[in-house]
Design an enzyme around this catalytic site. Structure first.
Site, PDB file in Angstrom:
ATOM      1  N   LYS A 152     -17.952   9.515  10.790  1.00  0.00           N
ATOM      2  CA  LYS A 152     -19.225   9.484  11.501  1.00  0.00           C
ATOM      3  C   LYS A 152     -19.231  10.560  12.589  1.00  0.00           C
ATOM      4  O   LYS A 152     -18.342  10.607  13.428  1.00  0.00           O
ATOM      5  CB  LYS A 152     -19.439   8.105  12.124  1.00  0.00           C
ATOM      6  CG  LYS A 152     -20.821   7.864  12.709  1.00  0.00           C
ATOM      7  CD  LYS A 152     -20.980   6.418  13.130  1.00  0.00           C
ATOM      8  CE  LYS A 152     -22.395   6.114  13.578  1.00  0.00           C
ATOM      9  NZ  LYS A 152     -22.589   4.690  13.906  1.00  0.00           N
ATOM     10  N   GLU A 183     -27.710 -11.365  12.005  1.00  0.00           N
ATOM     11  CA  GLU A 183     -28.566 -12.068  12.965  1.00  0.00           C
ATOM     12  C   GLU A 183     -28.675 -13.565  12.671  1.00  0.00           C
ATOM     13  O   GLU A 183     -28.714 -14.383  13.598  1.00  0.00           O
ATOM     14  CB  GLU A 183     -29.956 -11.434  12.992  1.00  0.00           C
ATOM     15  CG  GLU A 183     -30.001 -10.029  13.560  1.00  0.00           C
ATOM     16  CD  GLU A 183     -29.694  -8.947  12.542  1.00  0.00           C
ATOM     17  OE1 GLU A 183     -29.710  -7.762  12.925  1.00  0.00           O
ATOM     18  OE2 GLU A 183     -29.433  -9.285  11.357  1.00  0.00           O
ATOM     19  N   ARG A 188     -35.335 -11.653  11.315  1.00  0.00           N
ATOM     20  CA  ARG A 188     -34.404 -11.960  10.231  1.00  0.00           C
ATOM     21  C   ARG A 188     -33.781 -13.345  10.385  1.00  0.00           C
ATOM     22  O   ARG A 188     -33.216 -13.884   9.443  1.00  0.00           O
ATOM     23  CB  ARG A 188     -33.297 -10.898  10.186  1.00  0.00           C
ATOM     24  CG  ARG A 188     -33.814  -9.478  10.227  1.00  0.00           C
ATOM     25  CD  ARG A 188     -32.725  -8.469  10.043  1.00  0.00           C
ATOM     26  NE  ARG A 188     -32.351  -8.373   8.653  1.00  0.00           N
ATOM     27  CZ  ARG A 188     -31.478  -7.488   8.179  1.00  0.00           C
ATOM     28  NH1 ARG A 188     -30.884  -6.652   8.990  1.00  0.00           N
ATOM     29  NH2 ARG A 188     -31.190  -7.459   6.903  1.00  0.00           N
TER      30      ARG A 188
END
Length: 645
Positions: free
Chosen positions: A290, A377, A405
Site C-alpha cells: 500500500k 459494523e 449496514r
C-alpha cells in the site's frame, strides 16, 4: 472542468484509450506504464485528495488484469472502489477526465456504473465485491454465456461478514469465478483479527517462499506457455501445505493460488492466465504494498488511505490557518478519552476507522478501553450490546453512512432490549468529494422510527461534548450525529453539562417567522434571521432544536400558537427527517400552522468539489433559502389579506 485541475505527464499513459491499448504494449514497456500511472495518481490526488495509498498498491495488478482479460466483456468487480483509480486510467478515463477526479462534474472517486461500461457494479462500502460477483457469475451461467467475472477484494474485506457469507456460497452457485485477494495488510488502519493473522502466516513462511523462488526460476528456464503454467501452478498448490496451512479457502471449495508478488507483472500474468483457464472457482492471493511509489504513503499508510490534498514531495497536508477550529471527530475523540480515564466502564468501538472517527485518541490514551473490530459494523453493534449487558457503557463511533449496514442490530439487539449503547455518527450530512455512497443523509429517517432511541445533533463543538456526556448517562440507546470537518470555533468548557432530554434551545426570539434549525444549519439560521430582519424588517426567531427524538413538542406548539410561519432547516433528506417530525407533531396536535421545510430532496446527491457547490446545485445556498422563505412568507400574507377581504 476545474480550471486549476492538475496537468498529467505525457508518455505511454497518454496513449491509453482502452484496455486494447494496454494489450498492445510490449512487456518491456509495462514498467514505464506503471511508473507513469503512479505519477498520474500522485499528481491528481495531491491536488484533489483521494484514496492514494490503495491505488498505488494495485498498479501492476490492474495492468495484469487488463492484459489477461477483456473488459468490459469480462467484468471486474472492485471491492469498495478504493482500488479503482488505475482501472479508470486504463479504460478511457485518463487525461482531462482523471484530472477532475472527485470534483464537481468530474470523475467519481469510486466505481460508478453510469460513468463507464467498464464499471459493471458500483461500490463505496467495503465487502460487497464477492457477493456481487457471485451473483453476476451465477446469472452468466443461467444465461449460458462465457464471460469471466473477477472479484477484486482487499484483504480487509475478508473481515466483513458479507464476504464470508458469499464465500460460503461460491461452490453451490457457480463453477467459474475468479477472486483476487489483494493483500496489503491494511484496510484503513492496520488489519485486525484471526483472518489477518492467517494471511500473514501464508505470506511470511520463509521456507516456502525460498523454495517457491528457486523452483520458479527452474520453471522459467522452460519455454513459456499455458501448459507449463499449469504444471508450475499444480506444483505450488500441492506442495504449499507442507510448509504452511493454506487450505482455508480450499475448504470453501476455491482453488488457492499464491501468494503472488503483486508488483511482479510476469508472476501476476502467469497466475492470472492459469486462473482464467481453471474449471473451478479460484482465489489468487496477491501481495501488494500500500502506497508503493510515494515515500510518505509508505511511511504513513493510514493517513494516505484517503488523503486530503498534500505536498507530493513531503506528503504534508495544507496547514490549517492559525486558530482554525478543530475537527468534530477530534473533539469527540478527546472528550471520550477524558471520560474513559475517569470511568473504566466506558469503552470505544470502531469498525476499522480509528483515525476517521477520532477514536485514535482513545487508542493512544486508554488502549485497554479501545476496540477495533475491523470492517464489521454488524458485529461492532452486537459486540457493544453484549458489553452493555455487563454494565459497560460502549460508544460505537461509526460513520452515518456505514451504520446503515448494522440497522438490524440497532433495532433488534440494542433498542429492543433498551441497552445503553451510545452511537456517534460522524460524517452526518454531506461528504462532498466522496459522493452518494458516503453522504450521511438518511440517519434521522432510519432512526426516528426506532423505539427507545434518543436522537440528537449539536450546533457546535461544546454542545457535542455535552451530548456525549448526556448519552453516557442514558438508560437506553443514544445517537449523536455530527458533520465531517471543522467545528465552528466554540471553546469546549472544562465541565460538560447534562442536557435536559427533548428540550430545544431558543437562540433568538421572533414574532413573524421562527426558524427551527438542527446542527450545522443553526449558524445558517442565525445569519438568515439577521438578513430577514435587516433587509425585510421581519421579526425572525431561531431555535436550536438539539433533539429530533424526543422532539420539544411543548416549545413547538407554543410557537405554532402565535407565529404564522415555522421553517425547519436540516442537513438531511426531507423524507422522514427533522422537518417531517415537526409536521407530524403539529398534525397530532391538530395545529394548522404553515411549515416550510428546508433540506435535501428525494435524490442521491452526486459528488462535488465542496459542500457549497452541492448546496447551490440543489437550491440550498443561503440566498436560495432566503428567497424561498421570503416567498412563502409573502404568499401567507397575501392569503391572509385575501381572506380578510
Amino acid at each position: 472542468m476545474n480550471e486549476s485541475s492538475p496537468s498529467l505527464p505525457p508518455g505511454l499513459l497518454a496513449s491509453i484509450r482502452s484496455p486494447a491499448d494496454v494489450k498492445a504494449l510490449t512487456p518491456a514497456q509495462l514498467p514505464q506504464l506503471a511508473q507513469e500511472i503512479r505519477e498520474a495518481l500522485i499528481t491528481v490526488t495531491s491536488k484533489n485528495g483521494g484514496h492514494i495509498g490503495p491505488n498505488l498498491g494495485v498498479v501492476e495488478l490492474t495492468i495484469g488484469l487488463h492484459r489477461v482479460f477483456n473488459s468490459p466483456e469480462d467484468q471486474f468487480v472492485f471491492d469498495v472502489g478504493h482500488q479503482g483509480y488505475v482501472h479508470k486510467l486504463l479504460t478511457g478515463r485518463g487525461g482531462e477526465t482523471f484530472r477532475t477526479l472527485r470534483q464537481t462534474g468530474g470523475a467519481s472517486g469510486f466505481i460508478y456504473r453510469p460513468e463507464s461500461p467498464h464499471d459493471p457494479f458500483g461500490a463505496g462500502h467495503a465487502g460487497t465485491a464477492l457477493s456481487a460477483a457471485l451473483g453476476m457469475a451465477t446469472a452468466r451461467d443461467l444465461r449460458g454465456t462465457s464471460e469471466h467475472v473477477i472479484a477484486v477484494c482487499g484483504d480487509a474485506a475478508f473481515t466483513c461478514g458479507i464476504t464470508l457469507e458469499a464465500l460460503n456460497n461460491v461452490v453451490s452457485s457457480t463453477k467459474r469465478l475468479i477472486v483476487i485477494l489483494n493483500d496489503n495488510e491494511w484496510s484503513i488502519a492496520k488489519n485486525v483479527g484471526a483472518i489477518s493473522r492467517y494471511l500473514n502466516r501464508i505470506s511470511t513462511s520463509k521456507t516456502y517462499n525460498k523454495l517457491h523462488h528457486d523452483v520458479e526460476a527452474f520453471f522459467k528456464s522452460f519455454p513459456a506457455g499455458v501448459e507449463m503454467n499449469r504444471v508450475y501452478m499444480k506444483w505450488k498448490r500441492e506442495t504449499k501445505d507442507f510448509f504452511v496451512e493454506s487450505s482455508l479457502f480450499e475448504k470453501f471449495g476455491l482453488r488457492y493460488l499464491g501468494p503472488v508478488d503483486g508488483h511482479n507483472l510476469d508472476a501476476l500474468t502467469k497466475n492470472l492466465e492459469f486462473a482464467k483457464h481453471c474449471d473451478v472457482p479460484v482465489l489468487v492471493h496477491v501481495l501488494t504494498k500500500k502506497g508503493k511509489g510515494l515515500e510518505a504513503a509508505l511511511a504513513h499508510p493510514e493517513k494516505f488511505h484517503g488523503a486530503a490534498p498534500y505536498d507530493p514531495i513531503t506528503g504534508e497536508n495544507k496547514k490549517p490557518a492559525a486558530g482554525a477550529p478543530p475537527n468534530y471527530q477530534d473533539v469527540f475523540g478527546q472528550a471520550l478519552t477524558r471520560f474513559a480515564r475517569a470511568n473504566p466502564k466506558i469503552v470505544g468501538i470502531t469498525g476499522a476507522m480509528p483515525s476517521g472517527t477520532g477514536l485514535s485518541h482513545l487508542a493512544a490514551g486508554v488502549p485497554q478501553q479501545f476496540f477495533d473490530v475491523g470492517i464489521a459494523e454488524e458485529h461492532a453493534v452486537l459486540f457493544a450490546a453484549g458489553m452493555a449487558t455487563k454494565g459497560f457503557r460502549p460508544v460505537c463511533a461509526i460513520y452515518s453512512t456505514f451504520l446503515q449496514r448494522a440497522y438490524d442490530q440497532v433495532i433488534h439487539d440494542v433498542a429492543l432490549q433498551n441497552l445503553p449503547v451510545t452511537f456517534c455518527l460522524d460524517r452526518a450530512g454531506l461528504s462532498p468529494n466522496d459522493g452518494p455512497t458516503h453522504h450521511g443523509l438518511f440517519d434521522l429517517a432510519y432512526l426516528r422510527c426506532v423505539p427507545n432511541a434518543t436522537v440528537m445533533q449539536p450546533k457546535d463543538e461544546d454542545e457535542l461534548v455535552d451530548m456525549l456526556h448526556t448519552c453516557l448517562a442514558l438508560p437506553g440507546p443514544g445517537f449523536i450525529r455530527y458533520p465531517r470537518g471543522a467545528g465552528v470555533g466554540v471553546k469546549v468548557k472544562e465541565q460538560p453539562v447534562a442536557l435536559p432530554i427533548g428540550h430545544a434551545e431558543v437562540l433568538r426570539e421572533g414574532s413573524n417567522i421562527m426558524l427551527w434549525a438542527l446542527g450545522t444549519m443553526v449558524q445558517d439560521a442565525l445569519r438568515l434571521a439577521e438578513r430577514l430582519s435587516v433587509e425585510e424588517n421581519l421579526s425572525v426567531g431561531v431555535v436550536n432544536a438539539r433533539f429530533v427524538k424526543p422532539l420539544d413538542r411543548a416549545l413547538l406548539l407554543s410557537h405554532a400558537a402565535c407565529i404564522p410561519l415555522i421553517v425547519t432547516m436540516e442537513d438531511h433528506v426531507l423524507a422522514g427527517g427533522f422537518g417531517s417530525a415537526v409536521l407530524e407533531a403539529l398534525q397530532d396536535a391538530d395545529c394548522p400552522t404553515a411549515v416550510e421545510r428546508v433540506g435535501w430532496p428525494d435524490k442521491f446527491v452526486e459528488h462535488g468539489s465542496n459542500v457549497e457547490t452541492l448546496r447551490t446545485a440543489y437550491g440550498l445556498s443561503p440566498d436560495d433559502i432566503l428567497r424561498r422563505v421570503l416567498a412563502r412568507w409573502r404568499n401567507l400574507r397575501a392569503e391572509h389579506v385575501e381572506a380578510d377581504v
